[in-house]
Scaffold this motif. Structure first.
Motif, PDB file in Angstrom:
ATOM      1  N   THR A 139       0.822  -1.212   0.000  1.00 18.56           N
ATOM      2  CA  THR A 139       0.000   0.000   0.000  1.00 18.56           C
ATOM      3  C   THR A 139       0.857   1.265   0.000  1.00 18.56           C
ATOM      4  N   PRO A 140       0.278   2.398  -0.436  1.00 18.30           N
ATOM      5  CA  PRO A 140       1.012   3.672  -0.408  1.00 18.30           C
ATOM      6  C   PRO A 140       0.976   4.356   0.950  1.00 18.30           C
ATOM      7  N   ASP A 141       0.278   3.746   1.917  1.00 22.88           N
ATOM      8  CA  ASP A 141       0.134   4.394   3.221  1.00 22.88           C
ATOM      9  C   ASP A 141       0.394   3.401   4.341  1.00 22.88           C
ATOM     10  N   HIS A 142       0.227   3.855   5.584  1.00 22.70           N
ATOM     11  CA  HIS A 142       0.513   3.036   6.750  1.00 22.70           C
ATOM     12  C   HIS A 142      -0.315   3.554   7.924  1.00 22.70           C
ATOM     13  N   PRO A 143      -0.490   2.758   8.984  1.00 20.48           N
ATOM     14  CA  PRO A 143      -1.203   3.253  10.165  1.00 20.48           C
ATOM     15  C   PRO A 143      -0.482   4.451  10.785  1.00 20.48           C
ATOM     16  N   ALA A 144      -1.241   5.474  11.130  1.00 17.74           N
ATOM     17  CA  ALA A 144      -0.646   6.724  11.616  1.00 17.74           C
ATOM     18  C   ALA A 144       0.158   6.540  12.896  1.00 17.74           C
ATOM     19  N   ASP A 145      -0.190   5.533  13.701  1.00 16.54           N
ATOM     20  CA  ASP A 145       0.507   5.369  14.976  1.00 16.54           C
ATOM     21  C   ASP A 145       1.874   4.691  14.825  1.00 16.54           C
ATOM     22  N   LEU A 146       2.247   4.366  13.588  1.00 15.33           N
ATOM     23  CA  LEU A 146       3.545   3.727  13.353  1.00 15.33           C
ATOM     24  C   LEU A 146       4.512   4.647  12.608  1.00 15.33           C
ATOM     25  N   ARG A 147       4.304   5.924  12.735  1.00 11.70           N
ATOM     26  CA  ARG A 147       5.096   6.858  11.940  1.00 11.70           C
ATOM     27  C   ARG A 147       6.598   6.728  12.179  1.00 11.70           C
ATOM     28  N   ASP A 148       7.001   6.419  13.389  1.00  9.92           N
ATOM     29  CA  ASP A 148       8.421   6.332  13.695  1.00  9.92           C
ATOM     30  C   ASP A 148       9.107   5.178  12.959  1.00  9.92           C
ATOM     31  N   LYS A 149       8.355   4.090  12.734  1.00 11.57           N
ATOM     32  CA  LYS A 149       8.883   2.944  11.986  1.00 11.57           C
ATOM     33  C   LYS A 149       7.866   2.550  10.918  1.00 11.57           C
ATOM     34  N   ALA A 150       7.584   3.483  10.048  1.00 16.96           N
ATOM     35  CA  ALA A 150       6.516   3.303   9.070  1.00 16.96           C
ATOM     36  C   ALA A 150       6.849   2.206   8.064  1.00 16.96           C
ATOM     37  N   GLY A 151       5.812   1.468   7.665  1.00 21.04           N
ATOM     38  CA  GLY A 151       5.946   0.449   6.638  1.00 21.04           C
ATOM     39  C   GLY A 151       4.761   0.501   5.697  1.00 21.04           C
ATOM     40  N   ARG A 152       4.558  -0.569   4.946  1.00 22.77           N
ATOM     41  CA  ARG A 152       3.428  -0.641   4.018  1.00 22.77           C
ATOM     42  C   ARG A 152       2.734  -1.989   4.208  1.00 22.77           C
ATOM     43  N   ASP A 153       1.415  -1.999   3.992  1.00 17.31           N
ATOM     44  CA  ASP A 153       0.633  -3.210   4.202  1.00 17.31           C
ATOM     45  C   ASP A 153       0.357  -3.938   2.876  1.00 17.31           C
ATOM     46  N   HIS A 154      -0.326  -5.063   2.963  1.00 17.22           N
ATOM     47  CA  HIS A 154      -0.590  -5.904   1.792  1.00 17.22           C
ATOM     48  C   HIS A 154      -1.495  -5.186   0.790  1.00 17.22           C
ATOM     49  N   ASN A 155      -1.244  -5.404  -0.480  1.00 19.56           N
ATOM     50  CA  ASN A 155      -2.032  -4.753  -1.525  1.00 19.56           C
ATOM     51  C   ASN A 155      -2.166  -5.692  -2.728  1.00 19.56           C
ATOM     52  N   THR A 156      -3.391  -6.136  -3.012  1.00 21.98           N
ATOM     53  CA  THR A 156      -3.645  -7.011  -4.161  1.00 21.98           C
ATOM     54  C   THR A 156      -4.039  -6.239  -5.407  1.00 21.98           C
ATOM     55  N   LYS A 157      -4.117  -4.917  -5.309  1.00 27.64           N
ATOM     56  CA  LYS A 157      -4.626  -4.111  -6.426  1.00 27.64           C
ATOM     57  C   LYS A 157      -3.559  -3.718  -7.436  1.00 27.64           C
ATOM     58  N   ALA A 158      -2.284  -3.901  -7.087  1.00 28.05           N
ATOM     59  CA  ALA A 158      -1.204  -3.575  -8.017  1.00 28.05           C
ATOM     60  C   ALA A 158       0.090  -4.214  -7.535  1.00 28.05           C
ATOM     61  N   MET A 159       0.821  -4.780  -8.480  1.00 33.69           N
ATOM     62  CA  MET A 159       2.118  -5.366  -8.190  1.00 33.69           C
ATOM     63  C   MET A 159       2.975  -5.245  -9.441  1.00 33.69           C
ATOM     64  N   THR A 160       4.268  -5.003  -9.266  1.00 34.58           N
ATOM     65  CA  THR A 160       5.207  -4.941 -10.375  1.00 34.58           C
ATOM     66  C   THR A 160       6.017  -6.227 -10.440  1.00 34.58           C
ATOM     67  N   MET A 161       6.233  -6.717 -11.650  1.00 31.08           N
ATOM     68  CA  MET A 161       7.080  -7.883 -11.891  1.00 31.08           C
ATOM     69  C   MET A 161       7.901  -7.615 -13.145  1.00 31.08           C
ATOM     70  N   PHE A 162       8.902  -8.474 -13.409  1.00 32.23           N
ATOM     71  CA  PHE A 162       9.577  -8.356 -14.696  1.00 32.23           C
ATOM     72  C   PHE A 162       9.945  -9.722 -15.260  1.00 32.23           C
ATOM     73  N   PHE A 163      10.050  -9.745 -16.593  1.00 35.30           N
ATOM     74  CA  PHE A 163      10.542 -10.886 -17.349  1.00 35.30           C
ATOM     75  C   PHE A 163      11.865 -10.495 -17.987  1.00 35.30           C
ATOM     76  N   ALA A 164      12.655 -11.490 -18.328  1.00 32.88           N
ATOM     77  CA  ALA A 164      13.881 -11.260 -19.098  1.00 32.88           C
ATOM     78  C   ALA A 164      14.219 -12.544 -19.834  1.00 32.88           C
ATOM     79  N   GLY A 165      14.976 -12.400 -20.911  1.00 33.58           N
ATOM     80  CA  GLY A 165      15.489 -13.576 -21.588  1.00 33.58           C
ATOM     81  C   GLY A 165      14.632 -14.082 -22.712  1.00 33.58           C
ATOM     82  N   GLY A 166      14.528 -15.429 -22.820  1.00 34.26           N
ATOM     83  CA  GLY A 166      13.966 -16.096 -23.978  1.00 34.26           C
ATOM     84  C   GLY A 166      12.619 -15.592 -24.450  1.00 34.26           C
ATOM     85  N   GLY A 167      12.600 -14.989 -25.625  1.00 35.02           N
ATOM     86  CA  GLY A 167      11.362 -14.544 -26.238  1.00 35.02           C
ATOM     87  C   GLY A 167      10.772 -13.276 -25.680  1.00 35.02           C
TER      88      GLY A 167
END
Length: 466
Positions: free
Chosen positions: A372-400
């Motif tokens: 996710t682009p956001d985080h719980p406000a009470d974790l600002r000192d050690k902010a992270g991101r939560d699970h998100n099924t709406k968008a993910m980046t991947m890549f391919f390389a090589g054959g074809g």
């Protein structure tokens, strides 16, 4: 097992019964991993699947979002978003979090890469990114099963099993499908993630280690000569096939016999293939074997190259389970994980390229979902991101693969896929297509119908296909 002769059983057994009895001995004698022709011409002969467990943050790696900095520390309204595996997180105030890392453009293609991946950034002209992969479940075990098998529940064949089922292997003395996990933390459900499901057992993944012997207890005890081992194998073979003649309807029995036969052949082949000492110092350094931080993943990347070089069809590498799962302290967590894999992956691409193996080897890099682009406000000192099924980046390389391209776009925060949205079954259809397999033709009769990796079919991501 039920022996009820309903209409479906009667018709199916009538069709396969007479001819099946005549063919039974031939099918039993055939090598299940014998190399087979693809459905269509393809450059890729093998695949290396680099699995980033835990969920990599797309907006901190390959999908920069300037709006995150503009709206940093402001509230994001989740009122209309009810689908999540952690609903309690969204009952509290949440704040948008800018990326801690800077981005720059690299290569002739001008691809955006964050400073998390300085080595991989130099390889972007060989990569094809897809930034709009969506998931069906935000729970780690279910999402990992979806990534590996096409279904959120356990019990289905993994993508590596499907590929070897369709194509066999080019080396009959090695497994067709090899798994190289990180033993600090195995994936959820362990070997079920690389199991063969309802496919014959010969197509399941074979787990190897990067420290010590690749396979425990592969070499026989005692000072046996080569002839002694061959005589033992011939005796075991006669016992096994004698028993199989009276139990020919048991596919697991045939799979176990095939495994013994393969293990015997591997006693000679594996030590010769996986000899890291034979690699030059420059090659070992290219993969990061001289650094404790990169040694584990680097060694496994080098093993993957050695295995595909010898004809193994599918090799899957894993980071530790949930390693990228940065709900808190994103800065520390993602930085650590990126340092472990950046140099080895870049080394793998460069090494394959210099050996003229990249054109025949498909590389896939992805995790089970985005963040996710956001985080719980009470974790600002050690902010992270939560699970998100709406968008993910991947890549391919090589054959074809079409090099230096980027497919799809997310919204201004990197939260939702908004252009050219793809599902996991589309990723699987693309992998199969690049390997020369049609996902609708690759099927196996089970539970009354033809089963497929992509179920009712996936859409090939044509933007990444050369």
């Amino acid at each position: 097992m039920s022996h009820e002769w309903n209409r479906r059983n009667f018709l199916y057994r009538s069709l396969v019964g007479v001819g099946g009895l005549a063919l039974m001995d031939q099918l039993r004698a055939a090598n299940p991993l014998a190399s087979r022709a693809p459905h269509h011409a393809a450059k890729a002969k093998s695949c290396i699947f680099l699995t980033m467990l835990g969920g990599v943050a797309q907006m901190d790696t390959f999908d920069p979002k300037p709006a995150l900095e503009k709206f940093d520390n402001t509230t994001l309204d989740w009122t209309n978003e009810k689908r999540t595996d952690q609903p309690e997180l969204y009952t509290k105030p949440r704040l948008i979090l800018k990326s801690p890392w800077k981005f720059a453009k690299y290569g002739q293609c001008g691809m955006d890469v964050s400073e998390l991946f300085p080595q991989l950034a130099t390889c972007v002209d060989d990569l094809a990114f897809v930034k709009t992969i969506t998931g069906e479940n935000g729970n780690h075990p279910a999402a990992t099963f979806l990534m590996n098998t096409g279904l959120v529940l356990p019990g289905r064949p993994s993508v590596g099993s499907w590929v070897t089922y369709g194509l066999g292997s080019e080396n009959q003395n090695l497994p067709g499908f090899v798994v190289l996990p990180d033993f600090r933390a195995l994936p959820f459900s362990g070997s079920q993630q690389w199991g063969a499901g309802f496919l014959p057992a010969s197509y399941q993944g074979t787990m190897m280690q990067w420290k010590g012997d690749p396979i425990n207890d592969l070499q026989p005890a005692g000072n046996l000569t080569e002839k002694d081992r061959q005589d033992q194998m011939e005796l075991l073979r006669s016992y096994n096939h004698g028993y199989l003649d009276g139990n020919f309807t048991n596919p697991d029995l045939q799979g176990r016999i095939d495994a013994y036969e393969l293990a015997f052949r591997m006693q000679t082949e594996v030590p010769d293939v996986l000899r890291l000492a034979k690699e030059s110092e420059a090659t070992r350094k290219m993969y990061g074997l001289d650094d404790e931080t990169t040694r584990s993943f680097g060694t496994r990347c080098l093993m993957a190259r050695q295995l595909v070089e010898k004809g193994v069809r599918f090799v899957q590498l894993y980071t530790p389970s949930q390693s990228w799962d940065s709900h808190t302290d994103l800065l520390k967590g993602h930085a650590k994980n990126a340092r472990e894999v950046d140099l080895p992956i870049a080394g793998l691409i460069r090494d394959l390229k210099q050996r003229n193996l990249l054109d025949s080897t498909l590389i896939v890099w992805m995790g089970e979902f985005g963040r996710t682009p956001d985080h719980p406000a009470d974790l600002r000192d050690k902010a992270g991101r939560d699970h998100n099924t709406k968008a993910m980046t991947m890549f391919f390389a090589g054959g074809g693969v079409k090099p230096g391209v980027s497919v799809g776009a997310t919204d201004e925060l990197g939260w939702k896929a908004v252009e050219k949205v793809y599902r996991m079954r589309d990723v699987h259809a693309t992998i199969l297509h690049l390997m020369g397999l049609n996902d609708m033709r690759l099927s196996h009769y089970h539970a009354g119908r033809q089963m497929r990796l992509t179920d009712t079919g996936g859409e090939v991501i044509n933007g990444v296909v050369a």
